[in-house]
Write a protein that holds these residues in place. Structure first.
Motif, PDB file in Angstrom:
ATOM      1  N   PRO B  10       0.826  -1.200   0.000  1.00 46.59           N
ATOM      2  CA  PRO B  10       0.000   0.000   0.000  1.00 46.59           C
ATOM      3  C   PRO B  10       0.863   1.254   0.000  1.00 46.59           C
ATOM      4  CG  PRO B  10       0.006  -1.031   2.157  1.00 46.59           C
ATOM      5  CD  PRO B  10       0.815  -1.902   1.280  1.00 46.59           C
ATOM      6  N   VAL B  11       0.238   2.343  -0.301  1.00 48.50           N
ATOM      7  CA  VAL B  11       0.965   3.612  -0.298  1.00 48.50           C
ATOM      8  C   VAL B  11       1.294   3.958   1.151  1.00 48.50           C
ATOM      9  CG1 VAL B  11       0.792   6.070  -0.780  1.00 48.50           C
ATOM     10  CG2 VAL B  11      -0.162   4.407  -2.379  1.00 48.50           C
ATOM     11  N   MET B  12       2.552   4.272   1.355  1.00 51.54           N
ATOM     12  CA  MET B  12       2.969   4.542   2.729  1.00 51.54           C
ATOM     13  C   MET B  12       2.742   6.012   3.049  1.00 51.54           C
ATOM     14  SD  MET B  12       6.531   3.965   4.692  1.00 51.54           S
ATOM     15  CE  MET B  12       7.248   2.779   3.615  1.00 51.54           C
ATOM     16  N   LYS B  13       2.172   6.240   4.230  1.00 52.60           N
ATOM     17  CA  LYS B  13       1.992   7.621   4.684  1.00 52.60           C
ATOM     18  C   LYS B  13       3.019   7.907   5.773  1.00 52.60           C
ATOM     19  CE  LYS B  13      -1.814   9.998   5.478  1.00 52.60           C
ATOM     20  NZ  LYS B  13      -3.111  10.174   6.176  1.00 52.60           N
ATOM     21  N   GLY B  35       6.812   7.358  -4.234  1.00 56.50           N
ATOM     22  CA  GLY B  35       5.363   7.301  -4.290  1.00 56.50           C
ATOM     23  C   GLY B  35       4.704   7.333  -2.923  1.00 56.50           C
ATOM     24  N   TYR B  36       5.469   7.751  -1.900  1.00 53.40           N
ATOM     25  CA  TYR B  36       4.879   7.825  -0.562  1.00 53.40           C
ATOM     26  C   TYR B  36       4.176   9.162  -0.379  1.00 53.40           C
ATOM     27  CZ  TYR B  36       8.262   4.108   0.504  1.00 53.40           C
ATOM     28  OH  TYR B  36       8.999   2.973   0.492  1.00 53.40           O
ATOM     29  N   ILE B  37       3.216   9.160   0.536  1.00 55.85           N
ATOM     30  CA  ILE B  37       2.611  10.436   0.917  1.00 55.85           C
ATOM     31  C   ILE B  37       3.389  10.931   2.124  1.00 55.85           C
ATOM     32  CG2 ILE B  37       0.560  11.563   1.826  1.00 55.85           C
ATOM     33  CD1 ILE B  37      -1.010   9.293   0.321  1.00 55.85           C
ATOM     34  N   CYS B  38       3.897  12.111   2.007  1.00 55.59           N
ATOM     35  CA  CYS B  38       4.835  12.575   3.033  1.00 55.59           C
ATOM     36  C   CYS B  38       4.417  13.942   3.537  1.00 55.59           C
ATOM     37  CB  CYS B  38       6.221  12.641   2.394  1.00 55.59           C
ATOM     38  SG  CYS B  38       7.515  12.894   3.537  1.00 55.59           S
ATOM     39  N   ASP B  57       1.667   5.712   8.654  1.00 58.13           N
ATOM     40  CA  ASP B  57       2.277   4.390   8.763  1.00 58.13           C
ATOM     41  C   ASP B  57       3.610   4.490   9.499  1.00 58.13           C
ATOM     42  OD1 ASP B  57       0.300   3.006   7.208  1.00 58.13           O
ATOM     43  OD2 ASP B  57       1.050   4.172   5.518  1.00 58.13           O
ATOM     44  N   CYS B  58       4.275   5.577   9.180  1.00 61.40           N
ATOM     45  CA  CYS B  58       5.587   5.753   9.809  1.00 61.40           C
ATOM     46  C   CYS B  58       5.801   7.206  10.199  1.00 61.40           C
ATOM     47  CB  CYS B  58       6.693   5.346   8.835  1.00 61.40           C
ATOM     48  SG  CYS B  58       7.113   3.615   8.947  1.00 61.40           S
ATOM     49  N   ILE B  59       6.529   7.386  11.290  1.00 57.11           N
ATOM     50  CA  ILE B  59       6.872   8.741  11.710  1.00 57.11           C
ATOM     51  C   ILE B  59       8.392   8.848  11.775  1.00 57.11           C
ATOM     52  CG2 ILE B  59       6.675  10.469  13.535  1.00 57.11           C
ATOM     53  CD1 ILE B  59       4.119   8.880  14.415  1.00 57.11           C
ATOM     54  N   LEU B  60       8.911   9.849  11.083  1.00 58.96           N
ATOM     55  CA  LEU B  60      10.350  10.142  11.191  1.00 58.96           C
ATOM     56  C   LEU B  60      10.476  11.231  12.238  1.00 58.96           C
ATOM     57  CD1 LEU B  60      11.669  10.372   7.535  1.00 58.96           C
ATOM     58  CD2 LEU B  60      11.982   8.559   9.191  1.00 58.96           C
ATOM     59  N   LEU B 116      20.058   9.362   2.370  1.00 59.53           N
ATOM     60  CA  LEU B 116      18.627   9.195   2.087  1.00 59.53           C
ATOM     61  C   LEU B 116      18.257   7.752   1.739  1.00 59.53           C
ATOM     62  CD1 LEU B 116      17.825  12.524   0.202  1.00 59.53           C
ATOM     63  CD2 LEU B 116      17.033  11.839   2.467  1.00 59.53           C
ATOM     64  N   PRO B 117      19.049   7.053   0.920  1.00 61.69           N
ATOM     65  CA  PRO B 117      18.704   5.650   0.643  1.00 61.69           C
ATOM     66  C   PRO B 117      18.675   4.797   1.911  1.00 61.69           C
ATOM     67  CG  PRO B 117      20.372   6.418  -0.885  1.00 61.69           C
ATOM     68  CD  PRO B 117      20.215   7.484   0.144  1.00 61.69           C
ATOM     69  N   GLU B 118      19.584   5.137   2.834  1.00 62.62           N
ATOM     70  CA  GLU B 118      19.636   4.410   4.098  1.00 62.62           C
ATOM     71  C   GLU B 118      18.357   4.655   4.896  1.00 62.62           C
ATOM     72  OE1 GLU B 118      22.085   2.393   5.127  1.00 62.62           O
ATOM     73  OE2 GLU B 118      20.982   1.936   6.972  1.00 62.62           O
ATOM     74  N   LEU B 119      17.974   5.908   4.937  1.00 63.60           N
ATOM     75  CA  LEU B 119      16.743   6.281   5.642  1.00 63.60           C
ATOM     76  C   LEU B 119      15.559   5.517   5.044  1.00 63.60           C
ATOM     77  CD1 LEU B 119      15.693   8.653   7.675  1.00 63.60           C
ATOM     78  CD2 LEU B 119      14.879   9.680   5.567  1.00 63.60           C
ATOM     79  N   HIS B 120      15.561   5.496   3.738  1.00 61.04           N
ATOM     80  CA  HIS B 120      14.474   4.818   3.041  1.00 61.04           C
ATOM     81  C   HIS B 120      14.460   3.318   3.353  1.00 61.04           C
ATOM     82  CE1 HIS B 120      12.718   3.178  -0.905  1.00 61.04           C
ATOM     83  NE2 HIS B 120      11.739   3.446  -0.085  1.00 61.04           N
ATOM     84  N   ALA B 121      15.642   2.727   3.324  1.00 60.87           N
ATOM     85  CA  ALA B 121      15.734   1.285   3.575  1.00 60.87           C
ATOM     86  C   ALA B 121      15.218   0.947   4.973  1.00 60.87           C
ATOM     87  CB  ALA B 121      17.173   0.816   3.410  1.00 60.87           C
TER      88      ALA B 121
END
Lengths: 436, 242
Positions: B10-13, B35-38, B57-60, B116-121
């Protein structure tokens, strides 16, 4: 020289300097009084004799057995009495004697008489020798009592000073509490104490603020670094050509290095701060094995031959992350400064961790190797903080570290006990121990 | 069956709580690309407001906020039983263990300056655990990765790869079509130890070995070299060709 001894010596010196003067005064006083009383006595005798003569009596009562001579003289001298002292040598006693004559002149009837008496008086050198004898006793007494009193007084008076010295001696800039100085009623020591406590408080405050600043600074730097890094990453997603990619790559390298330096400096500050107290033991052998596994790739890439000797069950009281850092810094150092197809030895026993590697001789004085930003090879890609961190970790955990270069082998040993016997003997063997 | 999981992802928020606007916008850009909603919150209060109104879904979560500590927000999130995954962004590192927030219920943390890729992973890993009920399968075309067993398959052929190579492949697949710098790869694979790894030659070695092994199993050669910079997992490489 101790303050007490110095003061005592000065005291005694002054005493000795004053002694001749005081002796001279005392001698004169005594001599004068002795002579005076003798003169008066003889004058009195002369007067009596004269009175008897005046009364026409025979002055037997006084002259008999007394060395009194009555002579008539033509005229009376202006002075009624004169005193003559005469010294001669008594051949029986074989010493000098001093005789004093008192001549009194009287006019009795029409005749003028001189009545003269004499007596033996104490000689000046007899008085002097008596005084000297006393002086020696006096000196001994003074010195004796001085040294006893000085010891006693110094114990009492300098007690607060000693206490202050002890506090200063054990003062550590990193300590958290302010220093406690003893109370004293002596003005100088009060001043000293207030000065010392002011100074140490100021130093501690400054140290704390510098520490806080450097810690904050390095943390504050992380965010802009994160911004630059993320922007570069977004930039590399855009349509870039090869030379632009190269530029971005170089920037990535620089940021990477910057961030590593920053992190290492923050760590060093934290280590300075002694913030890594732990009450858990760490299995050092496990950590060493893990660290070796991490560097496997690098070791095989450089074709380094590794010999390991790791004892089991080595538990040490050290923060886990610090232990990892210690081992990984030593290992990476041994790999980085190794040559292609070189050798490397890792030895871990109950008492020490020793990492040795082959490599070219160090170009800088080995003592400086543990300094920050000191690198044997300046073009190297390392940031030059690895060994400084190792040293700091050792200091925090009261380990001792020793570096030596011998027969083409660099070896860094970390002794888990600061007073390790082997280390001591090594230090004696090495003319210039590189102990840090 | 395996491919479906990727499709139904699903699209991640995501809510980004970060007071530095440039950094927040970088994160937003990158995640939007996936494609995430941020959404962004620059302050403690703004974050709290958003959390009461929407679910994510996730909180940074940045620890240091101008009007409060991120760890307090973490407590609020836990107290209100908000089930979002939480990834802490911290300027401090593993040694400041008290601020990592892991004991307080955060799922993971990254240290500034992160890649950023690390954060994403990491975000994806949290998302996988939270949303997909701990699904451990990641699939891209013929590549199947099992994050539990560290098993990689090309179609049905099991790849004989090391743990590091598995992690590298996973990193590539998660960050497909992204340029991954050598630094980012090194840090992902060796973590804190990269501090000591002076050169990136062995990143090259690992990538080379991985490509060789994937090709040997008849997998596509997705990994491209971006000269001077790093590598890129080009997902569209065969689309026009085939």
């Amino acid at each position: 020289m101790k303050l007490v001894n110095k003061i005592s010596l000065w005291f005694i010196a002054i005493f000795i300097m004053i002694t001749p003067i005081s002796m001279y005064i005392a001698y004169n006083g005594i001599k004068r009084e002795l002579d005076k009383s003798e003169v008066e006595r003889m004058k009195d005798v002369n007067d009596r004799v004269a009175r008897q003569l005046t009364l026409g009596q025979k002055p037997d009562a006084y002259t008999q057995g007394h060395p009194i001579a009555i002579t008539s003289v033509a005229t009376l001298p202006s002075q009624k009495t004169d005193i003559i002292t005469q010294s001669y040598i008594n051949s029986n006693l074989k010493r000098r004697e001093c005789k004093m004559f008192v001549n009194s002149y009287y006019k009795i009837g029409d005749n003028n008489y001189k009545i003269s008496s004499y007596n033996f008086v104490t000689k000046s050198n007899q008085i002097l020798s008596g005084m000297l004898g006393a002086l020696i006793w006096k000196l001994l007494l003074v010195i004796g009592s001085m040294s006893i009193a000085a010891r006693f007084l110094s114990k009492r008076l300098l007690a607060s000073f000693r206490e202050t010295m002890k506090v200063i001696h054990t003062f550590n800039l990193k300590q958290k509490e302010k220093i406690q100085l003893p109370q004293t009623s002596i003005k100088e020591f009060k001043e000293l104490n207030s000065f010392v406590s002011k100074m140490t408080n100021k130093a501690m405050e400054d140290y704390a603020s510098v520490k806080e600043f450097s810690e904050n600074a390095s943390h504050e730097l992380q965010t802009p670094l994160a911004v630059i890094r993320s922007k570069l990453e977004l930039l590399s997603e855009t349509n870039i050509n090869a030379s632009q990619a190269q530029l971005i790559g170089d920037m990535h390298n620089a940021i990477d290095k910057l961030s590593r330096i920053n992190r290492s400096l923050a760590l060093l500050t934290k280590l300075d701060n002694q913030e890594f107290e732990t009450d858990e033991d760490v299995k050092f052998c496990r950590i060493a094995k893990d660290a070796l596994a991490v560097y496997d790739d690098w070791i095989s890439l450089k074709n380094i031959e590794v010999t390991t000797h790791l004892d089991n069950n080595i538990a040490l009281r050290i923060h886990k992350t610090l232990a990892e850092m210690l081992v990984s810094n030593l290992l990476s150092n041994a790999i980085r400064h190794n040559m292609e197809e070189g050798q490397m030895e890792v030895e871990l026993t109950q008492r020490k961790l020793c990492v040795s590697n082959t490599g070219p001789a160090p170009e800088i004085p080995t003592k400086e190797l543990f300094n920050r930003f000191k690198k044997s090879n300046q073009c190297d890609d390392s940031i030059g903080l690895g060994l400084a961190i190792v040293k700091q970790i050792c200091e925090v955990n009261k380990f001792a570290i020793n570096y030596r270069y011998q027969n083409g082998w660099h070896s860094v040993s970390v002794y888990f006990d600061k007073n390790d016997k082997e280390l001591q003997s090594k230090m004696i063997l090495d003319k210039e121990p590189h102990l840090v | 069956m395996v491919q479906i999981i990727d499709l139904i992802l699903p699209v991640m928020k995501v809510l980004v709580v970060e007071d530095n606007k440039e950094l927040a916008s970088s994160i937003q850009d990158y995640l939007a690309g996936e494609g995430y909603i941020c959404e962004l919150a620059y302050t403690f209060d703004a974050a709290r407001e958003k959390l009461t109104m929407f679910t994510y879904d996730c909180i940074l979560l940045d620890i240091m906020l101008p009007d409060g500590n991120g760890l307090h927000l973490l407590k609020v999130i836990k107290e209100e039983k908000i089930s979002s995954g939480i990834l802490i962004i911290s300027a401090k590192n593993a040694l400041d263990d008290k601020v990592t927030g892991l004991e307080d219920g955060a799922d993971d943390y990254v240290t500034k300056p992160f890649h950023l890729p690390e954060l994403h992973a990491r975000l994806r890993a949290i998302f996988r655990r939270k949303k997909l009920d701990g699904s451990n399968l990641i699939t891209f075309n013929e590549i199947n990765l099992n994050t539990d067993t560290f098993e990689a398959r090309i179609n049905e052929t099991v790849l004989n790869i090391t743990r590091k190579e598995f992690e590298l492949l996973l990193y590539f697949v998660v960050n497909k079509n992204r340029v991954l710098s050598r630094q980012s790869i090194a840090e992902h694979l060796w973590g804190d130890y990269t501090d000591n790894l002076a050169n990136f030659d062995f990143v090259y070695q690992h990538v080379k070995n991985l490509r060789k092994k994937v090709s040997a199993a008849n997998g596509g050669d997705y990994i491209e070299t971006v000269y001077g910079l790093g590598y890129k997992f080009n997902a569209s490489i065969y689309e026009t060709g085939q």
